[in-house]
Write a protein that holds these residues in place. Structure first.
Motif, PDB file in Angstrom:
ATOM      1  N   ILE A 140       9.480  -0.953   9.179  1.00  0.00           N
ATOM      2  CA  ILE A 140       8.743  -1.964   9.237  1.00  0.00           C
ATOM      3  C   ILE A 140       9.619  -3.311   9.027  1.00  0.00           C
ATOM      4  N   GLY A 141      10.666  -3.240   8.125  1.00  0.00           N
ATOM      5  CA  GLY A 141      11.589  -4.055   7.942  1.00  0.00           C
ATOM      6  C   GLY A 141      12.284  -4.695   9.384  1.00  0.00           C
ATOM      7  N   PHE A 142      12.901  -3.416  10.009  1.00  0.00           N
ATOM      8  CA  PHE A 142      13.559  -3.690  11.251  1.00  0.00           C
ATOM      9  C   PHE A 142      12.675  -4.346  12.222  1.00  0.00           C
TER      10      PHE A 142
ATOM     11  N   ASP B 271      -1.589   6.427   6.053  1.00  0.00           N
ATOM     12  CA  ASP B 271      -1.355   7.751   6.931  1.00  0.00           C
ATOM     13  C   ASP B 271      -0.893   7.326   8.381  1.00  0.00           C
ATOM     14  N   PRO B 272      -1.533   6.103   9.047  1.00  0.00           N
ATOM     15  CA  PRO B 272      -1.067   5.937  10.412  1.00  0.00           C
ATOM     16  C   PRO B 272       0.536   5.533  10.352  1.00  0.00           C
ATOM     17  N   LEU B 273       1.184   4.896   9.132  1.00  0.00           N
ATOM     18  CA  LEU B 273       2.243   4.646   8.994  1.00  0.00           C
ATOM     19  C   LEU B 273       3.382   5.387   8.647  1.00  0.00           C
ATOM     20  N   LEU B 274       2.799   6.513   8.023  1.00  0.00           N
ATOM     21  CA  LEU B 274       3.770   7.515   7.405  1.00  0.00           C
ATOM     22  C   LEU B 274       3.710   8.855   8.182  1.00  0.00           C
ATOM     23  N   ARG B 275       2.613   8.891   8.959  1.00  0.00           N
ATOM     24  CA  ARG B 275       2.557  10.244   9.706  1.00  0.00           C
ATOM     25  C   ARG B 275       3.924  10.520  10.751  1.00  0.00           C
ATOM     26  N   PRO B 276       4.198   9.477  11.319  1.00  0.00           N
ATOM     27  CA  PRO B 276       5.487   9.680  12.431  1.00  0.00           C
ATOM     28  C   PRO B 276       6.487   9.966  11.677  1.00  0.00           C
ATOM     29  N   PHE B 277       6.813   9.698  10.400  1.00  0.00           N
ATOM     30  CA  PHE B 277       7.948  10.054   9.875  1.00  0.00           C
ATOM     31  C   PHE B 277       8.129  11.023   8.646  1.00  0.00           C
ATOM     32  N   GLN B 278       6.887  11.582   8.505  1.00  0.00           N
ATOM     33  CA  GLN B 278       6.741  12.814   7.762  1.00  0.00           C
ATOM     34  C   GLN B 278       7.614  13.953   8.618  1.00  0.00           C
ATOM     35  N   GLY B 279       8.159  14.677   7.794  1.00  0.00           N
ATOM     36  CA  GLY B 279       8.458  16.017   8.270  1.00  0.00           C
ATOM     37  C   GLY B 279      10.004  15.758   8.842  1.00  0.00           C
ATOM     38  N   ILE B 280      10.525  14.273   9.022  1.00  0.00           N
ATOM     39  CA  ILE B 280      11.859  14.298   9.496  1.00  0.00           C
ATOM     40  C   ILE B 280      12.885  14.313   8.615  1.00  0.00           C
ATOM     41  N   PHE B 281      12.809  13.912   7.550  1.00  0.00           N
ATOM     42  CA  PHE B 281      13.748  13.818   6.522  1.00  0.00           C
ATOM     43  C   PHE B 281      13.311  14.275   5.182  1.00  0.00           C
TER      44      PHE B 281
ATOM     45  N   SER C 218       9.492   9.965   3.593  1.00  0.00           N
ATOM     46  CA  SER C 218       8.844   9.173   4.758  1.00  0.00           C
ATOM     47  C   SER C 218       8.480   7.764   4.554  1.00  0.00           C
ATOM     48  N   PRO C 219       7.952   7.549   3.109  1.00  0.00           N
ATOM     49  CA  PRO C 219       7.895   6.076   2.693  1.00  0.00           C
ATOM     50  C   PRO C 219       9.070   5.260   3.060  1.00  0.00           C
ATOM     51  N   VAL C 220      10.295   5.821   2.807  1.00  0.00           N
ATOM     52  CA  VAL C 220      11.504   5.097   2.550  1.00  0.00           C
ATOM     53  C   VAL C 220      11.765   4.636   4.091  1.00  0.00           C
ATOM     54  N   LEU C 221      11.646   5.750   4.989  1.00  0.00           N
ATOM     55  CA  LEU C 221      11.736   5.420   6.357  1.00  0.00           C
ATOM     56  C   LEU C 221      10.906   4.461   7.003  1.00  0.00           C
TER      57      LEU C 221
ATOM     58  N   ALA D 114       0.840  -1.059   0.061  1.00  0.00           N
ATOM     59  CA  ALA D 114      -0.085  -0.032   0.049  1.00  0.00           C
ATOM     60  C   ALA D 114       0.902   1.272  -0.142  1.00  0.00           C
ATOM     61  N   ILE D 115       2.030   1.126   0.544  1.00  0.00           N
ATOM     62  CA  ILE D 115       2.777   2.349   0.643  1.00  0.00           C
ATOM     63  C   ILE D 115       3.614   2.682  -0.638  1.00  0.00           C
ATOM     64  N   ILE D 116       3.805   1.580  -1.451  1.00  0.00           N
ATOM     65  CA  ILE D 116       4.633   1.569  -2.639  1.00  0.00           C
ATOM     66  C   ILE D 116       3.450   2.133  -3.674  1.00  0.00           C
ATOM     67  N   VAL D 117       2.156   1.619  -3.549  1.00  0.00           N
ATOM     68  CA  VAL D 117       1.128   2.207  -4.273  1.00  0.00           C
ATOM     69  C   VAL D 117       0.702   3.629  -4.090  1.00  0.00           C
ATOM     70  N   ARG D 118       0.958   4.175  -2.872  1.00  0.00           N
ATOM     71  CA  ARG D 118       0.578   5.680  -2.509  1.00  0.00           C
ATOM     72  C   ARG D 118       2.004   6.370  -3.194  1.00  0.00           C
ATOM     73  N   CYS D 119       3.065   5.894  -3.064  1.00  0.00           N
ATOM     74  CA  CYS D 119       4.330   6.716  -3.627  1.00  0.00           C
ATOM     75  C   CYS D 119       3.886   6.676  -5.274  1.00  0.00           C
TER      76      CYS D 119
END
Length: 65
Positions: free
Chosen positions: A54-56, A28-38, A46-49, A1-6
């Motif tokens: 998720i992999g970690f 959104d719940p997965l990406l929101r914490p990472f948005q604005g960081i890098f 944020s999708p990469v992060l 779903a993240i890749i589709v969003r990208c």
């Protein structure tokens, strides 16, 4: 779903389409914490992060199972 969003972000689909709304609701719940960081030159990474996180977490869970 993240890749589709990208991929969707390249085409800027209608945000009111039910499928587009569902993908945003899922990611959104997965990406929101990472948005604005890098950001890299206006590019939101944020999708990469999120995928790295998720992999970690997945590797940690598999180690203990």
């Amino acid at each position: 779903a993240i890749i589709v969003r990208c991929i969707m972000s390249w085409f800027q689909p209608n945000p009111y389409h039910p499928l587009v709304r569902k993908i945003y609701e899922l990611t959104d719940p997965l990406l929101r914490p990472f948005q604005g960081i890098f950001h890299f030159g206006g590019l939101d990474l944020s999708p990469v992060l999120a995928l790295l996180a998720i992999g970690f977490v997945q590797s940690l869970l598999l180690r203990f199972v």
